[in-house]
Motif scaffolding. Structure first.
Motif, PDB file in Angstrom:
ATOM      1  N   ASP A 125       0.834  -1.200   0.000  1.00  0.00           N
ATOM      2  CA  ASP A 125       0.000   0.000   0.000  1.00  0.00           C
ATOM      3  C   ASP A 125       0.870   1.252   0.000  1.00  0.00           C
ATOM      4  OD1 ASP A 125      -2.474  -1.228  -0.056  1.00  0.00           O
ATOM      5  OD2 ASP A 125      -2.646  -1.327   2.125  1.00  0.00           O
ATOM      6  N   PRO A 126       0.437   2.310  -0.693  1.00  0.00           N
ATOM      7  CA  PRO A 126       1.186   3.566  -0.658  1.00  0.00           C
ATOM      8  C   PRO A 126       1.027   4.259   0.677  1.00  0.00           C
ATOM      9  CG  PRO A 126      -0.870   3.886  -1.828  1.00  0.00           C
ATOM     10  CD  PRO A 126      -0.784   2.407  -1.515  1.00  0.00           C
ATOM     11  N   PRO A 127       1.910   5.192   1.009  1.00  0.00           N
ATOM     12  CA  PRO A 127       1.712   5.999   2.219  1.00  0.00           C
ATOM     13  C   PRO A 127       0.579   6.980   1.984  1.00  0.00           C
ATOM     14  CG  PRO A 127       3.569   6.844   0.980  1.00  0.00           C
ATOM     15  CD  PRO A 127       3.135   5.578   0.283  1.00  0.00           C
ATOM     16  N   PRO A 128       0.001   7.559   3.046  1.00  0.00           N
ATOM     17  CA  PRO A 128      -1.048   8.567   2.844  1.00  0.00           C
ATOM     18  C   PRO A 128      -0.493   9.775   2.099  1.00  0.00           C
ATOM     19  CG  PRO A 128      -0.319   8.529   5.126  1.00  0.00           C
ATOM     20  CD  PRO A 128       0.307   7.352   4.465  1.00  0.00           C
ATOM     21  N   ASP A 129      -1.372  10.481   1.399  1.00  0.00           N
ATOM     22  CA  ASP A 129      -0.949  11.668   0.652  1.00  0.00           C
ATOM     23  C   ASP A 129      -0.756  12.872   1.566  1.00  0.00           C
ATOM     24  OD1 ASP A 129      -1.166  10.483  -2.056  1.00  0.00           O
ATOM     25  OD2 ASP A 129      -3.272  10.304  -1.509  1.00  0.00           O
ATOM     26  N   LEU A 130      -1.455  12.862   2.702  1.00  0.00           N
ATOM     27  CA  LEU A 130      -1.351  13.971   3.654  1.00  0.00           C
ATOM     28  C   LEU A 130      -1.414  13.425   5.072  1.00  0.00           C
ATOM     29  CD1 LEU A 130      -1.505  16.984   4.531  1.00  0.00           C
ATOM     30  CD2 LEU A 130      -3.996  16.836   4.229  1.00  0.00           C
ATOM     31  N   ALA A 131      -0.460  13.825   5.897  1.00  0.00           N
ATOM     32  CA  ALA A 131      -0.469  13.477   7.323  1.00  0.00           C
ATOM     33  C   ALA A 131      -0.499  14.763   8.129  1.00  0.00           C
ATOM     34  CB  ALA A 131       0.748  12.644   7.694  1.00  0.00           C
ATOM     35  N   ILE A 148       8.969   6.559   5.391  1.00  0.00           N
ATOM     36  CA  ILE A 148       7.759   5.933   4.858  1.00  0.00           C
ATOM     37  C   ILE A 148       7.363   6.558   3.522  1.00  0.00           C
ATOM     38  CG2 ILE A 148       5.276   5.659   5.330  1.00  0.00           C
ATOM     39  CD1 ILE A 148       6.133   5.333   8.309  1.00  0.00           C
ATOM     40  N   GLY A 149       7.776   7.807   3.309  1.00  0.00           N
ATOM     41  CA  GLY A 149       7.530   8.450   2.021  1.00  0.00           C
ATOM     42  C   GLY A 149       6.261   9.276   1.945  1.00  0.00           C
ATOM     43  N   VAL A 150       5.812   9.824   3.080  1.00  0.00           N
ATOM     44  CA  VAL A 150       4.629  10.688   3.067  1.00  0.00           C
ATOM     45  C   VAL A 150       5.005  12.013   2.399  1.00  0.00           C
ATOM     46  CG1 VAL A 150       2.883  11.843   4.469  1.00  0.00           C
ATOM     47  CG2 VAL A 150       3.755   9.591   5.156  1.00  0.00           C
ATOM     48  N   GLN A 151       4.304  12.345   1.333  1.00  0.00           N
ATOM     49  CA  GLN A 151       4.702  13.489   0.511  1.00  0.00           C
ATOM     50  C   GLN A 151       4.399  14.837   1.158  1.00  0.00           C
ATOM     51  OE1 GLN A 151       6.419  13.404  -2.591  1.00  0.00           O
ATOM     52  NE2 GLN A 151       6.718  11.340  -1.763  1.00  0.00           N
ATOM     53  N   GLU A 152       3.372  14.880   2.011  1.00  0.00           N
ATOM     54  CA  GLU A 152       2.988  16.161   2.617  1.00  0.00           C
ATOM     55  C   GLU A 152       2.628  15.967   4.081  1.00  0.00           C
ATOM     56  OE1 GLU A 152      -0.139  19.895   1.895  1.00  0.00           O
ATOM     57  OE2 GLU A 152       0.033  18.281   0.411  1.00  0.00           O
ATOM     58  N   VAL A 153       3.267  16.752   4.945  1.00  0.00           N
ATOM     59  CA  VAL A 153       3.008  16.682   6.386  1.00  0.00           C
ATOM     60  C   VAL A 153       2.681  18.087   6.887  1.00  0.00           C
ATOM     61  CG1 VAL A 153       3.951  16.101   8.656  1.00  0.00           C
ATOM     62  CG2 VAL A 153       4.600  14.727   6.664  1.00  0.00           C
ATOM     63  N   GLU A 157       1.292  23.762  15.660  1.00  0.00           N
ATOM     64  CA  GLU A 157       1.826  23.878  17.020  1.00  0.00           C
ATOM     65  C   GLU A 157       1.909  25.346  17.411  1.00  0.00           C
ATOM     66  OE1 GLU A 157       5.798  22.727  19.640  1.00  0.00           O
ATOM     67  OE2 GLU A 157       5.779  22.409  17.483  1.00  0.00           O
ATOM     68  N   SER A 158       1.478  25.640  18.635  1.00  0.00           N
ATOM     69  CA  SER A 158       1.572  26.992  19.197  1.00  0.00           C
ATOM     70  C   SER A 158       0.938  28.038  18.282  1.00  0.00           C
ATOM     71  CB  SER A 158       3.037  27.344  19.477  1.00  0.00           C
ATOM     72  OG  SER A 158       3.616  26.412  20.369  1.00  0.00           O
ATOM     73  N   GLY A 159      -0.221  27.700  17.723  1.00  0.00           N
ATOM     74  CA  GLY A 159      -0.953  28.661  16.912  1.00  0.00           C
ATOM     75  C   GLY A 159      -0.407  28.876  15.517  1.00  0.00           C
ATOM     76  N   LYS A 160       0.442  27.976  15.043  1.00  0.00           N
ATOM     77  CA  LYS A 160       1.053  28.141  13.724  1.00  0.00           C
ATOM     78  C   LYS A 160       1.004  26.833  12.952  1.00  0.00           C
ATOM     79  CE  LYS A 160       5.336  29.747  11.514  1.00  0.00           C
ATOM     80  NZ  LYS A 160       6.732  30.227  11.760  1.00  0.00           N
ATOM     81  N   LEU A 161       0.715  26.936  11.656  1.00  0.00           N
ATOM     82  CA  LEU A 161       0.724  25.758  10.785  1.00  0.00           C
ATOM     83  C   LEU A 161       1.943  25.801   9.875  1.00  0.00           C
ATOM     84  CD1 LEU A 161      -0.817  23.218   9.658  1.00  0.00           C
ATOM     85  CD2 LEU A 161      -1.644  24.762   7.853  1.00  0.00           C
ATOM     86  N   ASN A 162       2.713  24.718   9.884  1.00  0.00           N
ATOM     87  CA  ASN A 162       3.825  24.558   8.951  1.00  0.00           C
ATOM     88  C   ASN A 162       3.508  23.416   7.995  1.00  0.00           C
ATOM     89  OD1 ASN A 162       5.738  26.558   9.864  1.00  0.00           O
ATOM     90  ND2 ASN A 162       6.046  25.295  11.670  1.00  0.00           N
ATOM     91  N   ILE A 163       3.744  23.652   6.720  1.00  0.00           N
ATOM     92  CA  ILE A 163       3.530  22.650   5.686  1.00  0.00           C
ATOM     93  C   ILE A 163       4.891  22.166   5.209  1.00  0.00           C
ATOM     94  CG2 ILE A 163       2.631  22.241   3.357  1.00  0.00           C
ATOM     95  CD1 ILE A 163       0.562  24.444   3.926  1.00  0.00           C
ATOM     96  N   TYR A 164       5.095  20.849   5.237  1.00  0.00           N
ATOM     97  CA  TYR A 164       6.354  20.256   4.787  1.00  0.00           C
ATOM     98  C   TYR A 164       6.085  19.354   3.597  1.00  0.00           C
ATOM     99  CZ  TYR A 164       8.378  21.832   9.199  1.00  0.00           C
ATOM    100  OH  TYR A 164       8.814  22.605  10.259  1.00  0.00           O
ATOM    101  N   LEU A 165       6.857  19.551   2.534  1.00  0.00           N
ATOM    102  CA  LEU A 165       6.738  18.744   1.327  1.00  0.00           C
ATOM    103  C   LEU A 165       8.026  17.955   1.124  1.00  0.00           C
ATOM    104  CD1 LEU A 165       5.148  21.406  -1.068  1.00  0.00           C
ATOM    105  CD2 LEU A 165       3.987  19.807   0.460  1.00  0.00           C
ATOM    106  N   LEU A 166       7.875  16.689   0.787  1.00  0.00           N
ATOM    107  CA  LEU A 166       9.035  15.820   0.588  1.00  0.00           C
ATOM    108  C   LEU A 166       9.602  16.041  -0.811  1.00  0.00           C
ATOM    109  CD1 LEU A 166      10.624  13.603   2.081  1.00  0.00           C
ATOM    110  CD2 LEU A 166       9.143  11.921   0.965  1.00  0.00           C
TER     111      LEU A 166
END
Length: 217
Positions: A125-131, A148-153, A157-166
């Motif tokens: 099975d592939p990893p989820p597209d978004l975690a 695991i190869g999750v493309q987007e995490v 935290e502390s009132g801020k959203l960070n987007i990480y792309l593999l």
């Protein structure tokens, strides 16, 4: 000379306070699998495993509202955009012998059809597209996602959203999500969470759903 006998206690007997975490080095893959079985599926603690290091974390109670809110918002947004999905919650994802991790929430979007009706993950099975993570996320956790190869995490935290792309094996910060082009998530989600503390999650989601519907039109 008196021989010293090591004291061995089951991990399930560890008493961790909400908001705390414990790191255990030199854990083999077989030991990790045994610990998962010992802890069971119905537990408050979450685990992350990478390169022989195991972390066991117990979230704070106030972490639950942002977790559910952001997950519900993603569902609302996907529906408004006409995108189908399969949510997999806090499923334990593994790369055999290397890494294991349990997100707060996760979604299959591009690969949703393949995961329809899946009761147990299969080896291919592939990893989820978004975690999504809504608490302190350690280096071990991010390393596990990378392995695991999750493309987007997303990490809230502390009132801020960070987007990480593999990208080429490393996570890079991004201001936008490829899954939600032209949506200013790093602004919208913190505002959504703050609004929910003021008026409740239901009203906050209704307000933002209306605003998003106007934006997408």
């Amino acid at each position: 000379m008196t021989a010293v006998t090591p004291v061995v206690k089951p991990v399930s007997q560890m008493q961790l306070a909400p908001g705390s975490a414990v790191t255990i080095p030199n854990v083999s893959w077989q030991e990790f699998e045994s610990i998962l079985q010992e802890l069971g599926e119905h537990r408050s603690a979450r685990v992350a495993y990478s390169q022989g290091t195991l972390e066991i974390m117990v979230p704070l109670p106030e972490h639950e509202i942002p977790k559910e809110l952001i997950s519900d918002f993603v569902k609302t947004l996907l529906k408004a955009m006409g995108k189908r999905y399969e949510p997999f919650g806090s499923t334990t994802f593994k790369r055999e012998g290397t890494a294991g991790v349990e997100p707060d929430a996760c979604f299959y979007i591009q690969n949703y059809q393949r995961m329809i009706g899946r009761r147990r993950l299969q080896a291919d099975d592939p990893p989820p597209d978004l975690a999504i993570e809504t608490d302190v996320t350690s280096k071990t956790t991010l390393e596990a996602y990378r392995a695991i190869g999750v493309q987007e995490v997303w990490i809230y935290e502390s009132g801020k959203l960070n987007i990480y792309l593999l990208s080429e094996g490393i996570y890079l910060k991004s201001d936008i999500s490829p899954n939600f082009a032209n949506i200013q998530l790093t602004q919208i989600i913190p505002a959504l969470v703050e609004r929910a503390w003021q008026v409740g999650s239901f009203q906050a989601l209704e307000e933002f759903a209306e605003a998003i519907a106007q934006t997408i039109k």
